[in-house]
Design a protein around this motif. Structure first.
Motif, short mmCIF file in Angstrom:
data_model
loop_
_atom_site.label_atom_id
_atom_site.label_comp_id
_atom_site.label_asym_id
_atom_site.label_seq_id
_atom_site.Cartn_x
_atom_site.Cartn_y
_atom_site.Cartn_z
N THR A 1 0.83 -1.20 0.00
CA THR A 1 0.00 0.00 0.00
C THR A 1 0.87 1.25 0.00
O THR A 1 0.61 2.21 -0.75
N LEU B 1 2.50 1.69 -3.52
CA LEU B 1 1.60 2.17 -4.56
C LEU B 1 1.26 3.64 -4.39
O LEU B 1 0.95 4.33 -5.37
N ALA B 2 1.30 4.12 -3.16
CA ALA B 2 1.00 5.53 -2.91
C ALA B 2 2.00 6.45 -3.61
O ALA B 2 1.71 7.63 -3.86
N ASP C 1 -4.87 5.05 -19.60
CA ASP C 1 -5.95 4.70 -18.68
C ASP C 1 -6.16 3.19 -18.69
O ASP C 1 -6.30 2.56 -17.63
N ASP D 1 2.39 -7.92 -12.05
CA ASP D 1 2.77 -8.04 -10.63
C ASP D 1 3.66 -9.27 -10.51
O ASP D 1 3.21 -10.41 -10.65
N GLN E 1 -5.10 -4.84 -4.85
CA GLN E 1 -4.94 -3.39 -4.69
C GLN E 1 -4.70 -2.71 -6.03
O GLN E 1 -5.14 -1.57 -6.25
N LEU E 2 -4.00 -3.40 -6.94
CA LEU E 2 -3.78 -2.85 -8.27
C LEU E 2 -5.11 -2.71 -9.01
O LEU E 2 -5.35 -1.70 -9.68
N GLU F 1 -8.02 -2.33 -7.70
CA GLU F 1 -8.82 -1.27 -7.08
C GLU F 1 -8.38 0.11 -7.53
O GLU F 1 -9.21 1.01 -7.74
N ARG F 2 -7.08 0.29 -7.71
CA ARG F 2 -6.58 1.61 -8.13
C ARG F 2 -6.71 1.82 -9.63
O ARG F 2 -6.97 2.95 -10.08
N TRP F 3 -6.52 0.75 -10.42
CA TRP F 3 -6.60 0.88 -11.88
C TRP F 3 -7.65 -0.10 -12.42
O TRP F 3 -7.29 -1.12 -13.04
#
Length: 270
Positions: free
Chosen positions: A24, A27-28, A36, A42, A53-54, A56-58
């Motif tokens: 986390t 990624l921040a 996009d 990964d 988490q990837l 969720e962000r992209w």
């Protein structure tokens, strides 16, 4: 090191929150990606719990998690499939010691895996060649090979009783380099680089929690090497447990395991 260790996803996930937090934090610091509908890899995804988490962000990205453990990949099935934004999350087998990208990626990321890849610095040019202009290579790795957690394990393995069976089995002291080595290599390869370290004061609960932690990661090579001799395996674990109890005493509020991690975010110049 000898043959690849056998992994236990259930044991690994017993400390999922502590293991996920550095990802986390990594990624921040990852900047905007070139597209996009990004293509993301990964490397060393394990059971896939942090690869989510990837997604969720992209959510518009096409994401593939790669790992060489059949046991870990079996646990990723619950996470794969289409994403809400139109992207997709999949998982595939790959050995990072020989993985060569066959397409262009906007982000190549790795969480606590490169320490298991001998000579991983030499793979960086090939991986960066596969990044799109303005793409990012980001990773975090444990940088605590000198901590009692690992040092005691190596010292025990080198004693007369164990050295014949465990020689060259555990991760060596040079499996991770210093921060400057990573910054220098990535900068010379044409990246804008951000490298830093963080020590997490992990508060663990339960009986022998540091042993429980190590059983999911660093101890796996020894457990694999002794798997055909349960009596010897249990004896080694018991000796290691006693050493850990002295090195990491239990307090009324739990057991503290200081854990230093190294981070790098390298953006390929446009």
């Amino acid at each position: 090191m000898s043959a690849a260790p056998t992994w236990d996803p259930g044991q690994y996930l017993r400390h999922a929150e502590h293991r996920a937090r550095p990802f986390t934090d990594l990624l921040a610091r990852v900047p905007l990606l070139p597209r996009d509908a990004a293509r993301i890899a990964d490397l060393g995804c394990g059971p896939g719990n942090v690869t989510v988490q990837l997604a969720e962000r992209w959510p518009t990205a096409r994401i593939t998690g790669y790992d060489n453990s059949p046991e870990m990949l079996a646990r990723t099935k619950e996470h794969e499939g289409p994403l809400a934004g139109g992207g997709r999350l999949d998982f595939d087998h790959a050995d990072l010691t020989s993985w060569t990208p066959t397409e262009t990626y906007d982000l190549i990321v790795s969480n606590a895996a490169l320490q298991w890849v001998p000579g991983h610095l030499d793979a960086f040019p090939v991986w960066l060649d596969a990044l799109a202009s303005g793409g990012t290579f980001a990773f975090q790795i444990p940088n605590n090979i000198d901590a009692p957690l690992h040092a005691l394990m190596r010292e025990l393995a080198a004693t007369a009783r164990w050295k014949e069976r465990l020689a060259d089995v555990l991760r060596p002291e040079d499996s991770v380099h210093g921060p400057l080595a990573y910054l220098d290599r990535l900068a010379r390869l044409g990246c804008d680089v951000d490298v830093w370290e963080t020590t997490y004061m992990q508060l663990l609960a339960g009986e022998d929690p540091v042993l429980d932690w190590a059983t999911g990661t660093g101890l796996r090579p020894a457990l694999t090497a002794l798997a055909d001799d349960p009596e010897a395996r249990d004896a080694f674990v018991a000796q290691y447990r006693d050493l850990l109890r002295e090195a990491y005493p239990t307090e009324p509020y739990g057991t503290v395991l200081p854990f230093r991690r190294l981070f790098a975010v390298a953006r390929k110049r446009a």
